[in-house]
Design a protein around this motif. Structure first.
Motif, mmCIF file in Angstrom:
data_model
loop_
_atom_site.group_PDB
_atom_site.id
_atom_site.type_symbol
_atom_site.label_atom_id
_atom_site.label_comp_id
_atom_site.label_asym_id
_atom_site.label_seq_id
_atom_site.Cartn_x
_atom_site.Cartn_y
_atom_site.Cartn_z
ATOM 1 N N THR A 96 0.943 -1.230 0.010
ATOM 2 C CA THR A 96 0.210 -0.209 -0.169
ATOM 3 C C THR A 96 1.003 1.309 0.040
ATOM 4 O O THR A 96 2.229 1.171 -0.128
ATOM 5 C CB THR A 96 -1.005 -0.050 1.228
ATOM 6 N N THR A 97 0.298 2.333 0.024
ATOM 7 C CA THR A 97 1.043 3.673 -0.051
ATOM 8 C C THR A 97 1.068 4.361 1.406
ATOM 9 O O THR A 97 0.267 4.241 2.354
ATOM 10 C CB THR A 97 0.141 4.712 -0.865
ATOM 11 N N PRO A 98 2.242 5.061 1.584
ATOM 12 C CA PRO A 98 2.519 5.531 2.673
ATOM 13 C C PRO A 98 1.884 7.133 2.549
ATOM 14 O O PRO A 98 1.744 7.855 3.759
ATOM 15 C CB PRO A 98 3.949 5.944 2.858
ATOM 16 N N PHE A 99 1.324 7.529 1.439
ATOM 17 C CA PHE A 99 1.059 8.829 1.387
ATOM 18 C C PHE A 99 -0.611 8.840 1.278
ATOM 19 O O PHE A 99 -1.155 8.490 0.143
ATOM 20 C CB PHE A 99 1.334 9.559 -0.042
ATOM 21 N N SER A 100 -1.432 8.640 2.622
ATOM 22 C CA SER A 100 -2.546 8.411 2.731
ATOM 23 C C SER A 100 -3.187 8.818 4.006
ATOM 24 O O SER A 100 -2.510 9.000 4.900
ATOM 25 C CB SER A 100 -3.081 6.897 2.270
ATOM 26 N N SER A 139 -6.005 3.647 5.795
ATOM 27 C CA SER A 139 -5.777 2.606 5.066
ATOM 28 C C SER A 139 -4.494 1.674 5.031
ATOM 29 O O SER A 139 -4.490 0.622 4.670
ATOM 30 C CB SER A 139 -5.355 3.331 3.407
ATOM 31 N N ALA A 140 -3.694 1.835 5.943
ATOM 32 C CA ALA A 140 -2.789 0.906 6.642
ATOM 33 C C ALA A 140 -3.055 0.235 7.826
ATOM 34 O O ALA A 140 -2.882 -0.647 8.112
ATOM 35 C CB ALA A 140 -1.560 1.542 6.781
ATOM 36 N N ASN A 141 -3.878 1.043 8.563
ATOM 37 C CA ASN A 141 -4.326 0.498 9.909
ATOM 38 C C ASN A 141 -5.172 -0.735 9.854
ATOM 39 O O ASN A 141 -5.044 -1.515 10.627
ATOM 40 C CB ASN A 141 -5.265 1.366 10.818
ATOM 41 N N VAL A 142 -6.085 -0.968 8.890
ATOM 42 C CA VAL A 142 -6.653 -2.052 8.513
ATOM 43 C C VAL A 142 -6.033 -3.273 8.240
ATOM 44 O O VAL A 142 -6.384 -4.326 8.646
ATOM 45 C CB VAL A 142 -7.948 -1.900 7.573
ATOM 46 N N VAL A 143 -4.772 -3.260 7.720
ATOM 47 C CA VAL A 143 -3.865 -4.379 7.497
ATOM 48 C C VAL A 143 -3.506 -4.553 8.948
ATOM 49 O O VAL A 143 -3.403 -5.937 9.418
ATOM 50 C CB VAL A 143 -2.686 -3.821 6.828
ATOM 51 N N LEU A 144 -3.098 -3.864 9.805
ATOM 52 C CA LEU A 144 -2.654 -4.321 11.367
ATOM 53 C C LEU A 144 -3.719 -4.860 11.954
ATOM 54 O O LEU A 144 -3.416 -5.555 12.790
ATOM 55 C CB LEU A 144 -2.245 -2.719 12.069
ATOM 56 N N TYR A 145 -5.101 -4.213 11.734
ATOM 57 C CA TYR A 145 -6.178 -5.035 12.569
ATOM 58 C C TYR A 145 -6.033 -6.474 12.210
ATOM 59 O O TYR A 145 -6.687 -7.281 13.340
ATOM 60 C CB TYR A 145 -7.562 -4.564 11.928
ATOM 61 N N GLU A 146 -5.771 -6.883 11.168
ATOM 62 C CA GLU A 146 -5.496 -8.462 10.985
ATOM 63 C C GLU A 146 -4.326 -8.945 10.884
ATOM 64 O O GLU A 146 -3.964 -10.335 10.675
ATOM 65 C CB GLU A 146 -6.331 -8.656 9.361
ATOM 66 N N ARG A 147 -3.411 -8.367 12.087
ATOM 67 C CA ARG A 147 -2.292 -8.795 12.191
ATOM 68 C C ARG A 147 -1.226 -9.014 11.164
ATOM 69 O O ARG A 147 -0.296 -9.832 11.055
ATOM 70 C CB ARG A 147 -2.210 -9.975 13.204
ATOM 71 N N ALA A 148 -1.652 -8.182 9.984
ATOM 72 C CA ALA A 148 -0.629 -8.598 8.712
ATOM 73 C C ALA A 148 0.217 -7.222 8.787
ATOM 74 O O ALA A 148 0.301 -6.285 9.592
ATOM 75 C CB ALA A 148 -1.691 -8.307 7.608
ATOM 76 N N VAL A 149 1.240 -7.059 7.885
ATOM 77 C CA VAL A 149 2.234 -6.101 7.642
ATOM 78 C C VAL A 149 1.970 -5.285 6.226
ATOM 79 O O VAL A 149 1.920 -5.871 5.448
ATOM 80 C CB VAL A 149 3.614 -6.875 7.638
ATOM 81 N N LEU A 189 -3.204 -2.672 -2.012
ATOM 82 C CA LEU A 189 -4.240 -1.812 -1.567
ATOM 83 C C LEU A 189 -3.982 -0.125 -2.144
ATOM 84 O O LEU A 189 -3.267 0.305 -1.104
ATOM 85 C CB LEU A 189 -4.396 -1.759 -0.084
ATOM 86 N N PRO A 190 -4.186 0.018 -3.295
ATOM 87 C CA PRO A 190 -3.906 1.466 -3.670
ATOM 88 C C PRO A 190 -4.927 2.336 -3.189
ATOM 89 O O PRO A 190 -6.149 2.162 -2.862
ATOM 90 C CB PRO A 190 -4.125 1.303 -5.239
ATOM 91 N N VAL A 191 -4.564 3.619 -3.299
ATOM 92 C CA VAL A 191 -5.757 4.661 -2.402
ATOM 93 C C VAL A 191 -5.743 5.695 -3.689
ATOM 94 O O VAL A 191 -4.732 6.083 -4.079
ATOM 95 C CB VAL A 191 -4.995 5.232 -1.226
ATOM 96 N N HIS A 192 -6.884 5.980 -3.916
ATOM 97 C CA HIS A 192 -7.308 7.269 -4.974
ATOM 98 C C HIS A 192 -7.264 8.459 -4.057
ATOM 99 O O HIS A 192 -8.268 9.068 -3.796
ATOM 100 C CB HIS A 192 -8.490 6.942 -5.553
ATOM 101 N N ILE A 195 2.986 -3.162 3.488
ATOM 102 C CA ILE A 195 4.295 -2.925 2.752
ATOM 103 C C ILE A 195 4.288 -1.675 2.059
ATOM 104 O O ILE A 195 3.491 -1.599 1.179
ATOM 105 C CB ILE A 195 4.917 -4.116 1.842
ATOM 106 N N PHE A 196 5.032 -0.486 2.541
ATOM 107 C CA PHE A 196 4.741 0.709 1.829
ATOM 108 C C PHE A 196 5.773 0.699 0.630
ATOM 109 O O PHE A 196 6.838 0.412 0.555
ATOM 110 C CB PHE A 196 5.308 1.981 2.777
ATOM 111 N N VAL A 197 5.096 1.531 -0.509
ATOM 112 C CA VAL A 197 5.919 1.822 -1.671
ATOM 113 C C VAL A 197 5.801 3.194 -1.911
ATOM 114 O O VAL A 197 4.495 3.608 -1.644
ATOM 115 C CB VAL A 197 5.275 0.598 -2.785
ATOM 116 N N ASP A 198 6.716 3.674 -2.502
ATOM 117 C CA ASP A 198 6.629 5.101 -2.756
ATOM 118 C C ASP A 198 5.620 5.529 -3.744
ATOM 119 O O ASP A 198 5.333 4.726 -4.739
ATOM 120 C CB ASP A 198 8.013 5.745 -2.810
#
Ligand SMILES: Cc1ncc(COP(=O)(O)O)c(C=O)c1O
Length: 361
Positions: free
Chosen positions: A45-49, A53-63, A118-121, A65-68
């Motif tokens: 997923t993206t760090p610029f959001s 959009s990243a927290n939902v991944v943590l909710y499922e104990r997953a990681v 998980l891209p973000v518009h 991976i940020f891509v610029d």
């Protein structure tokens, strides 16, 4: 009203299933669960959001991976996504290089699995989905679109949010339309929709009222909010047009300003969520914001990148310099006041104040 809102949403945006929920975050979370993301999995997923959009991944104990990002569109850069995905598939050191610092080197025996992209518009401009969809299909992983900021956005003629395996929309009051709080999970996959319908209502299945099949949530959208959403959706073209006309007023007044970079979202198919300009890097953006605040003009530094937020720094060891394009955008971006009822005089006042503040810093 919930059913009427869902039906109207499917018809308007062209998706088989729309499941109304209590927030955009809830919609994204259900998409991540439906995708089968779980312990130790990786989601690109993206760090610029916005942080959700990243927290939902943590909710499922997953990681996550940020891509610029791409410096022009500010959305995740598909070429870097491909690099990351291929490195993860190769495993070993190549994969570890993409992990957050605190998880490298990994002592895990089992290789980590890429479970979703998980891209973000961002700000209402569609991420470049074609290459992402092609990559995801080659690797057989689902794409989950975060379309929370992209109500009314299109990508090559199709509604953003309806192109990946699932999409999430948000209806917080700053969005193109609102239900107060609320969100919509959309998919063409009946199985995913059934999971989302069950999980939004405590994991209940069908009519077995007090018998839960799954560990669910209270992510229901209430009837009053759904009624509001239904009425707002009926006016969506008018709401979007009004936003576009306020954006046009800004564009006219800021055009040619050599120290202001115009919004990344001024692109075909975009829908105006916020009006974010980027200031010349030599300008002290925070001081400009303070000067505008002194005049009663509220602005926001939008977005501070996710990896630099305290929770992510502490949990994963992220530092400045790791995603330089997202960080530069985060330092220079300023969201100017933006809503449907701004007048031409107000926009002129804001732009003149912005110009004066930049001269003084
Ligand atoms: C990109 C993005 N993702 C997710 C969300 C979460 O939506 P909500 O605030 O409705 O939970 C938001 C908005 O607020 C957002 O802007």
């Amino acid at each position: 009203m919930v059913r009427a809102f869902e039906t109207a949403w499917s018809a308007r945006f062209g998706c088989r299933q729309a499941v109304a929920v209590s927030s955009g975050t809830a919609a994204l979370h259900l998409a991540v669960i439906a995708a089968g993301v779980s312990d130790g999995d990786l989601v690109i997923t993206t760090p610029f959001s916005f942080v959700a959009s990243a927290n939902v991944v943590l909710y499922e104990r997953a990681v996550p991976i940020f891509v610029d990002i791409d410096p022009e569109s500010l959305a995740i850069d598909p070429r870097r996504v491909e690099e990351a995905a291929d490195a993860i598939a190769r495993g070993g050191r190549d994969a570890a290089a993409w992990l957050p610092p605190s998880l490298r080197p990994s002592r895990r025996r089992t290789p980590r699995r890429l479970a979703a992209v998980l891209p973000v518009h961002v700000f209402g401009r569609a991420a470049d989905l074609d290459p992402l969809m092609a990559l995801a299909s080659r690797l057989d992983v689902p794409v989950i679109e975060d379309a929370c900021e992209a109500i009314g956005t299109t990508y090559r003629g199709r509604a953003a949010g309806t192109i990946g395996r699932a999409g999430a929309f948000g209806f917080y009051p700053n969005k193109q339309m609102t239900t107060g709080e609320g969100g919509m999970f959309v998919t063409d996959d009946d199985g995913w929709a059934a999971v989302a319908r069950s999980l939004r209502n405590q994991g209940r299945e069908g009519h077995r009222w007090l018998d839960c099949d799954r560990l669910g949530y209270n992510y229901r959208l209430d009837e009053l909010s759904a009624a509001l959403g239904h009425a707002q959706l009926a006016r969506i073209d008018e709401l979007l047009a009004r936003r576009a006309s306020v954006a046009a007023m800004y564009a006219e007044r800021l055009a040619g300003h050599e120290r202001v970079r115009m919004p990344s979202i001024d692109a075909p198919g975009a829908s105006w969520f916020v009006y974010v300009v980027r200031l010349d890097p030599c300008i002290d953006r925070d001081q400009v914001m303070r000067r505008l605040a002194d005049l009663g003009i509220p602005t926001r530094a939008y977005f501070p990148p996710i990896h630099l937020q305290t929770h992510y720094r502490q949990r994963f060891g992220y530092r400045e310099g790791m995603f330089p394009i997202a960080e530069a955008a985060g330092r220079q971006a300023i969201a100017l006041p933006f809503h449907n009822h701004l007048t031409g005089d107000q926009v002129s006042f804001i732009c003149e104040a912005l110009d004066a503040a930049m001269r003084e810093t």
